[in-house]
Scaffold this motif. Structure first.
Motif, PDB file in Angstrom:
ATOM      1  N   TYR A  23       0.269  -8.473  11.471  1.00  0.00           N
ATOM      2  CA  TYR A  23       0.001  -7.946  10.150  1.00  0.00           C
ATOM      3  C   TYR A  23      -1.408  -7.362  10.118  1.00  0.00           C
ATOM      4  O   TYR A  23      -2.219  -7.604  11.012  1.00  0.00           O
ATOM      5  CB  TYR A  23       0.073  -9.053   9.082  1.00  0.00           C
ATOM      6  CG  TYR A  23       1.394  -9.761   8.966  1.00  0.00           C
ATOM      7  CD1 TYR A  23       2.418  -9.240   8.178  1.00  0.00           C
ATOM      8  CD2 TYR A  23       1.618 -10.977   9.618  1.00  0.00           C
ATOM      9  CE1 TYR A  23       3.627  -9.900   8.049  1.00  0.00           C
ATOM     10  CE2 TYR A  23       2.823 -11.650   9.491  1.00  0.00           C
ATOM     11  CZ  TYR A  23       3.828 -11.098   8.706  1.00  0.00           C
ATOM     12  OH  TYR A  23       5.020 -11.755   8.573  1.00  0.00           O
ATOM     13  N   SER A  24      -1.691  -6.643   9.046  1.00  0.00           N
ATOM     14  CA  SER A  24      -3.065  -6.202   8.815  1.00  0.00           C
ATOM     15  C   SER A  24      -3.460  -6.528   7.383  1.00  0.00           C
ATOM     16  O   SER A  24      -2.616  -6.655   6.492  1.00  0.00           O
ATOM     17  CB  SER A  24      -3.221  -4.698   9.077  1.00  0.00           C
ATOM     18  OG  SER A  24      -2.453  -3.943   8.166  1.00  0.00           O
ATOM     19  N   GLU A  57      -8.080  -3.919   8.869  1.00  0.00           N
ATOM     20  CA  GLU A  57      -7.875  -2.480   9.001  1.00  0.00           C
ATOM     21  C   GLU A  57      -8.881  -1.727   8.144  1.00  0.00           C
ATOM     22  O   GLU A  57      -9.027  -2.005   6.952  1.00  0.00           O
ATOM     23  CB  GLU A  57      -6.449  -2.119   8.574  1.00  0.00           C
ATOM     24  CG  GLU A  57      -6.122  -0.648   8.706  1.00  0.00           C
ATOM     25  CD  GLU A  57      -4.681  -0.334   8.367  1.00  0.00           C
ATOM     26  OE1 GLU A  57      -4.408   0.798   7.921  1.00  0.00           O
ATOM     27  OE2 GLU A  57      -3.813  -1.229   8.538  1.00  0.00           O
ATOM     28  N   THR A  59     -10.042   1.096   5.856  1.00  0.00           N
ATOM     29  CA  THR A  59      -9.311   1.955   4.925  1.00  0.00           C
ATOM     30  C   THR A  59     -10.299   2.586   3.934  1.00  0.00           C
ATOM     31  O   THR A  59     -11.501   2.331   3.984  1.00  0.00           O
ATOM     32  CB  THR A  59      -8.275   1.149   4.107  1.00  0.00           C
ATOM     33  OG1 THR A  59      -8.973   0.281   3.199  1.00  0.00           O
ATOM     34  CG2 THR A  59      -7.367   0.325   5.009  1.00  0.00           C
ATOM     35  N   GLU A  64      -5.934   2.698  -1.811  1.00  0.00           N
ATOM     36  CA  GLU A  64      -5.126   2.758  -0.592  1.00  0.00           C
ATOM     37  C   GLU A  64      -4.556   1.389  -0.246  1.00  0.00           C
ATOM     38  O   GLU A  64      -3.372   1.263   0.103  1.00  0.00           O
ATOM     39  CB  GLU A  64      -5.962   3.281   0.572  1.00  0.00           C
ATOM     40  CG  GLU A  64      -5.180   3.371   1.878  1.00  0.00           C
ATOM     41  CD  GLU A  64      -6.002   3.869   3.059  1.00  0.00           C
ATOM     42  OE1 GLU A  64      -5.533   3.717   4.207  1.00  0.00           O
ATOM     43  OE2 GLU A  64      -7.114   4.411   2.836  1.00  0.00           O
ATOM     44  N   ASN A  65      -5.386   0.356  -0.337  1.00  0.00           N
ATOM     45  CA  ASN A  65      -4.916  -0.991   0.000  1.00  0.00           C
ATOM     46  C   ASN A  65      -3.786  -1.436  -0.911  1.00  0.00           C
ATOM     47  O   ASN A  65      -2.793  -2.029  -0.463  1.00  0.00           O
ATOM     48  CB  ASN A  65      -6.066  -1.991  -0.090  1.00  0.00           C
ATOM     49  CG  ASN A  65      -7.121  -1.761   0.978  1.00  0.00           C
ATOM     50  OD1 ASN A  65      -6.898  -1.040   1.945  1.00  0.00           O
ATOM     51  ND2 ASN A  65      -8.284  -2.343   0.789  1.00  0.00           N
ATOM     52  N   LYS A  68      -0.581   0.435   0.025  1.00  0.00           N
ATOM     53  CA  LYS A  68      -0.026   0.008   1.304  1.00  0.00           C
ATOM     54  C   LYS A  68       0.565  -1.406   1.226  1.00  0.00           C
ATOM     55  O   LYS A  68       1.540  -1.709   1.929  1.00  0.00           O
ATOM     56  CB  LYS A  68      -1.089   0.093   2.401  1.00  0.00           C
ATOM     57  CG  LYS A  68      -1.381   1.529   2.830  1.00  0.00           C
ATOM     58  CD  LYS A  68      -2.295   1.581   4.038  1.00  0.00           C
ATOM     59  CE  LYS A  68      -2.404   3.012   4.570  1.00  0.00           C
ATOM     60  NZ  LYS A  68      -3.297   3.090   5.757  1.00  0.00           N
ATOM     61  N   ARG A  71       3.936  -0.903  -0.274  1.00  0.00           N
ATOM     62  CA  ARG A  71       4.852  -0.295   0.702  1.00  0.00           C
ATOM     63  C   ARG A  71       5.257  -1.259   1.804  1.00  0.00           C
ATOM     64  O   ARG A  71       6.180  -0.983   2.569  1.00  0.00           O
ATOM     65  CB  ARG A  71       4.184   0.926   1.353  1.00  0.00           C
ATOM     66  CG  ARG A  71       4.120   2.137   0.457  1.00  0.00           C
ATOM     67  CD  ARG A  71       3.944   3.422   1.238  1.00  0.00           C
ATOM     68  NE  ARG A  71       2.978   3.338   2.309  1.00  0.00           N
ATOM     69  CZ  ARG A  71       2.013   4.240   2.521  1.00  0.00           C
ATOM     70  NH1 ARG A  71       1.868   5.262   1.700  1.00  0.00           N
ATOM     71  NH2 ARG A  71       1.195   4.108   3.542  1.00  0.00           N
ATOM     72  N   ASP A  73       3.105  -2.180   4.228  1.00  0.00           N
ATOM     73  CA  ASP A  73       2.334  -1.860   5.426  1.00  0.00           C
ATOM     74  C   ASP A  73       1.266  -2.905   5.722  1.00  0.00           C
ATOM     75  O   ASP A  73       0.720  -2.930   6.823  1.00  0.00           O
ATOM     76  CB  ASP A  73       1.651  -0.494   5.273  1.00  0.00           C
ATOM     77  CG  ASP A  73       2.646   0.637   5.116  1.00  0.00           C
ATOM     78  OD1 ASP A  73       3.810   0.465   5.529  1.00  0.00           O
ATOM     79  OD2 ASP A  73       2.274   1.699   4.580  1.00  0.00           O
ATOM     80  N   MET A  74       0.933  -3.731   4.747  1.00  0.00           N
ATOM     81  CA  MET A  74      -0.122  -4.737   4.896  1.00  0.00           C
ATOM     82  C   MET A  74       0.332  -6.052   4.284  1.00  0.00           C
ATOM     83  O   MET A  74       1.075  -6.060   3.305  1.00  0.00           O
ATOM     84  CB  MET A  74      -1.406  -4.285   4.180  1.00  0.00           C
ATOM     85  CG  MET A  74      -2.067  -3.069   4.766  1.00  0.00           C
ATOM     86  SD  MET A  74      -3.467  -2.545   3.729  1.00  0.00           S
ATOM     87  CE  MET A  74      -4.159  -1.263   4.789  1.00  0.00           C
ATOM     88  N   ASN A 250       2.001  -8.072  -2.299  1.00  0.00           N
ATOM     89  CA  ASN A 250       3.275  -7.641  -2.860  1.00  0.00           C
ATOM     90  C   ASN A 250       3.902  -8.804  -3.614  1.00  0.00           C
ATOM     91  O   ASN A 250       3.939  -9.938  -3.114  1.00  0.00           O
ATOM     92  CB  ASN A 250       4.197  -7.169  -1.732  1.00  0.00           C
ATOM     93  CG  ASN A 250       5.395  -6.402  -2.240  1.00  0.00           C
ATOM     94  OD1 ASN A 250       6.091  -6.848  -3.140  1.00  0.00           O
ATOM     95  ND2 ASN A 250       5.651  -5.241  -1.650  1.00  0.00           N
TER      96      ASN A 250
END
Length: 306
Positions: A23-24, A57, A59, A64-65, A68, A71, A73-74, A250
């Motif tokens: 993960y990031s 990561e 960014t 953005e965080n 993501k 989505r 992605d993180m 999330n």
């Protein structure tokens, strides 16, 4: 027999490594506080949470965080509370409500409206007609600086020459005379401001009580704050605004994962504090400092157990 046992041990260890999920955690630029904070949390989580391997990561930070994380992605992202609140409500940069929750609050970010002493700029109103860095694109700094200027009647599209630079780019441009002022919304003692104050005579523009009150009424995630004298080299105490940073996740994250991330973070917070002084503010008592966005149920479960 020994060789066979040794081989089996190696095989088991290797299998455990490759079975761990990668993960990031979303941070920000390397000259701010988000990146080392995220790196320290990533290390704790990788060491303490079973089957989890996390890396920090770089960014553009808050917006953005948040996107993501939604989505997938993180696993988590560090973000300014006002941005997460906007995402939860579907306001500001977000066209609709996003499924976000928080694990816990981290520390307050402070608005640094930064100029060189020789510029002659002494107030936010003086920024009209000037070339200003509003922060990196898709960052909480850019959201905050634009909203603050708009709140005092400065149209960022018409009344200033706006550029969008990250922390280090902002201070470099300021030092080189490429901009008249720049915004950095970061923790007290943020490295980029500390560094330029060592080599240049800088001013942090005060945000008056009238300006603060009007802004807080419109954006209740903020509060007034005074940066103590000599936090930065030869800079007197200055009134400004603060907003808490949080860990955004999330809403669909499992309760078990949220519980484990929160538990391991607080039980090993001293490791984080060795890397980032701002983590002294990261306590269970401060976990719910962002009003309006619910804590994840798994995080709340851990806090209720204390």
């Amino acid at each position: 027999m020994f060789n066979r046992m040794f081989a089996l041990t190696l095989l088991f260890a290797f299998s455990s490594v490759i079975s761990a999920e990668n993960y990031s955690i979303g941070t920000g630029g390397q000259s701010g506080v988000y990146y080392p904070f995220g790196g320290a949390l990533a290390k704790v989580w990788s060491e303490q949470v079973p089957d989890v391997n996390v890396k920090a990561e770089v960014t553009a930070a808050s917006v953005e965080n948040t996107i993501k994380v939604v989505r997938g992605d993180m696993i988590a992202g560090i973000a300014m509370g006002n941005v997460v609140l906007d995402a939860y409500k579907g306001e500001g940069k977000f066209k609709g409500k996003l499924p976000v929750k928080t694990l816990f609050a981290l520390y307050p970010n402070l608005v640094h409206a930064l100029t060189l002493d020789k510029s002659g700029i002494t107030s936010l109103a003086d920024l009209k007609g000037k070339r200003i860095s509003l922060g990196a694109p898709a960052s909480g700094t850019a959201v905050t600086s634009a909203a603050l200027l708009e709140s005092i009647g400065i149209d960022v599209k018409k009344d200033i020459d706006a550029v969008y630079l990250n922390y280090s780019e902002t201070t470099n441009a300021l030092a080189n005379g490429q901009i008249d002022a720049g915004f950095i919304v970061g923790g007290q003692g943020v490295g980029a401001v500390t560094q330029i104050a060592l080599t240049h005579k800088v001013n942090i523009l005060p945000i008056s009580a009238k300006e603060s009150d009007a802004f807080i009424e419109a954006f209740p995630a903020y509060s007034s704050y005074t940066i103590p004298a000599d936090t930065y080299n030869h800079v007197a105490a200055v009134p400004t605004l603060s907003v808490w940073n949080v860990l955004v996740v999330n809403a669909k994250m499992s309760d078990e994962m949220a519980y484990n991330l929160t538990k391991s973070a607080f039980e090993n917070i001293e490791q984080v504090r060795k890397v980032v002084k701002a983590a002294e503010m990261t306590t269970p008592a401060n976990a719910n400092r962002l009003e309006g966005v619910p804590l994840h149920a798994g995080a709340q479960k851990y806090l209720d157990s204390l």
